[in-house]
Design a protein around this motif. Structure first.
Motif, PDB file in Angstrom:
ATOM      1  N   VAL A  11       0.861  -1.185   0.000  1.00 22.73           N
ATOM      2  CA  VAL A  11       0.000   0.000   0.000  1.00 22.73           C
ATOM      3  C   VAL A  11       0.896   1.233   0.000  1.00 22.73           C
ATOM      4  CG1 VAL A  11      -1.687   1.351   1.313  1.00 22.73           C
ATOM      5  CG2 VAL A  11      -1.893  -1.148   1.213  1.00 22.73           C
ATOM      6  N   SER A  12       0.672   2.131  -0.942  1.00 25.22           N
ATOM      7  CA  SER A  12       1.424   3.386  -0.989  1.00 25.22           C
ATOM      8  C   SER A  12       0.551   4.515  -0.463  1.00 25.22           C
ATOM      9  CB  SER A  12       1.854   3.705  -2.425  1.00 25.22           C
ATOM     10  OG  SER A  12       2.794   2.772  -2.899  1.00 25.22           O
ATOM     11  N   ASN A  36       1.768   1.024  10.373  1.00 21.59           N
ATOM     12  CA  ASN A  36       2.575  -0.186  10.188  1.00 21.59           C
ATOM     13  C   ASN A  36       2.075  -1.328  11.069  1.00 21.59           C
ATOM     14  OD1 ASN A  36       4.206   1.008   8.292  1.00 21.59           O
ATOM     15  ND2 ASN A  36       5.857   1.504   9.718  1.00 21.59           N
ATOM     16  N   LEU A  39      -1.687  -2.276   9.638  1.00 24.62           N
ATOM     17  CA  LEU A  39      -1.647  -2.898   8.316  1.00 24.62           C
ATOM     18  C   LEU A  39      -0.482  -3.888   8.234  1.00 24.62           C
ATOM     19  CD1 LEU A  39      -2.348   0.265   6.109  1.00 24.62           C
ATOM     20  CD2 LEU A  39      -3.980  -1.511   6.791  1.00 24.62           C
ATOM     21  N   VAL A  44       3.838  -1.146   3.768  1.00 24.68           N
ATOM     22  CA  VAL A  44       3.307   0.193   3.542  1.00 24.68           C
ATOM     23  C   VAL A  44       4.444   1.129   3.135  1.00 24.68           C
ATOM     24  CG1 VAL A  44       1.935   2.096   4.458  1.00 24.68           C
ATOM     25  CG2 VAL A  44       1.555  -0.226   5.324  1.00 24.68           C
ATOM     26  N   TYR A  46       5.482   5.156   2.199  1.00 28.55           N
ATOM     27  CA  TYR A  46       5.052   6.528   2.464  1.00 28.55           C
ATOM     28  C   TYR A  46       5.829   7.477   1.552  1.00 28.55           C
ATOM     29  CZ  TYR A  46       3.348   4.195   6.657  1.00 28.55           C
ATOM     30  OH  TYR A  46       2.720   3.326   7.520  1.00 28.55           O
ATOM     31  N   GLY A  94       2.620   0.860  -4.942  1.00 24.76           N
ATOM     32  CA  GLY A  94       1.627  -0.010  -4.318  1.00 24.76           C
ATOM     33  C   GLY A  94       0.543  -0.529  -5.233  1.00 24.76           C
ATOM     34  N   VAL A 115      -8.384   0.358   2.795  1.00 20.28           N
ATOM     35  CA  VAL A 115      -7.712  -0.890   2.429  1.00 20.28           C
ATOM     36  C   VAL A 115      -8.672  -2.061   2.548  1.00 20.28           C
ATOM     37  CG1 VAL A 115      -5.846  -2.497   3.039  1.00 20.28           C
ATOM     38  CG2 VAL A 115      -5.412  -0.026   3.054  1.00 20.28           C
TER      39      VAL A 115
END
Length: 247
Positions: A11-12, A36, A39, A44, A46, A94, A115
């Motif tokens: 995931v971005s 973090n 998820l 992840v 950032y 992501g 998400v």
């Protein structure tokens, strides 16, 4: 469109940044730590998309970039939120890409919920934040009037599908990224242009309800900003009319 993997491997989170308020760095560190953990089933990333900030502490930026999976994109010229988001999403790796303001005005709950929405709804491609009535009551009077005006315009421009386009949080699948990159608007209202594109393509869109953090500080709009946004809206509206004439 080809469907992504569920749950996502990566995931971005894109964070447009322009002269953030004091304490932004610690807020960001706290939210990174929290996300973090929440998820933990995926990785992840950032991405801080600086948009010509003039008062960023280089020491704090260096501390942030020393954290795993934090990327700092430095655009020395202030071009607008739309531009910062396009540049940030272009760098995103992501399966799911979420963008929100760098002060995390709605906390981390909506990010986790977005998400989960994508994981549970394989046909959903875009999720937008829908702000509560309490949020608008906290806005300065000028911003309340602007928000009400935008609600009316959204009903015209988006055919009543979506009324709240300006909440500072959105999520999309990677497959939708070309639509983001094809937007032309650099200012705050670029999302109206983006959502129009998605509606035309009949992409499945869902929403997540969001409320402002108690600690959030609302800035007011200057006359210069209001004029710039009005010009951008005019361009979106005229482009939309020209496009419809071709149908």
């Amino acid at each position: 469109m080809k469907k992504s993997n569920y749950p996502p491997h990566l995931v971005s989170i894109v964070l447009p940044c322009y002269n953030p308020v004091d304490g932004w760095c610690q807020t960001l560190v706290n939210c990174i730590t929290e996300l973090n953990e929440r998820l933990s089933f995926c990785k992840v990333q950032y991405i801080i998309a600086n948009d010509g900030s003039t008062r960023l502490d280089k020491v704090k930026v260096g501390m942030l970039t020393s954290i795993s999976n934090v990327i700092f994109l430095d655009n020395p010229v202030n071009e607008g939120k739309g531009s910062a988001i396009r540049k940030g999403t272009m760098r995103a790796d992501g399966d799911i890409i979420i963008y929100t303001d760098i002060d995390f005005p709605f906390g981390t709950d909506p990010i986790v919920e977005i998400v989960n929405i994508f994981s549970e709804n394989p046909d959903c491609w875009f999720v937008y934040g829908n702000r509560s009535s309490d949020y608008f009551k906290k806005l300065p009077l000028k911003r309340q009037l602007v928000s009400k005006g935008l609600h009316v315009l959204n009903r015209v421009l988006l055919s009543g599908h979506i009324t709240d386009t300006q909440a500072g949080i959105k999520g999309l699948r990677r497959e939708v990224l070309p639509e983001v990159q094809q937007t032309k608007t650099n200012t705050f209202v670029f999302e109206i242009e983006l959502i129009r594109k998605l509606i035309r393509k009949k992409i499945d869109i869902k929403s997540v309800n969001v409320s402002a953090n108690a600690s959030i500080i609302f800035s007011d709009f200057s006359l210069k900003v209001l004029i710039r946004e009005a010009v951008s809206l005019g361009r979106i509206f005229m482009t939309g009319r020209a496009w419809n004439d071709l149908l």
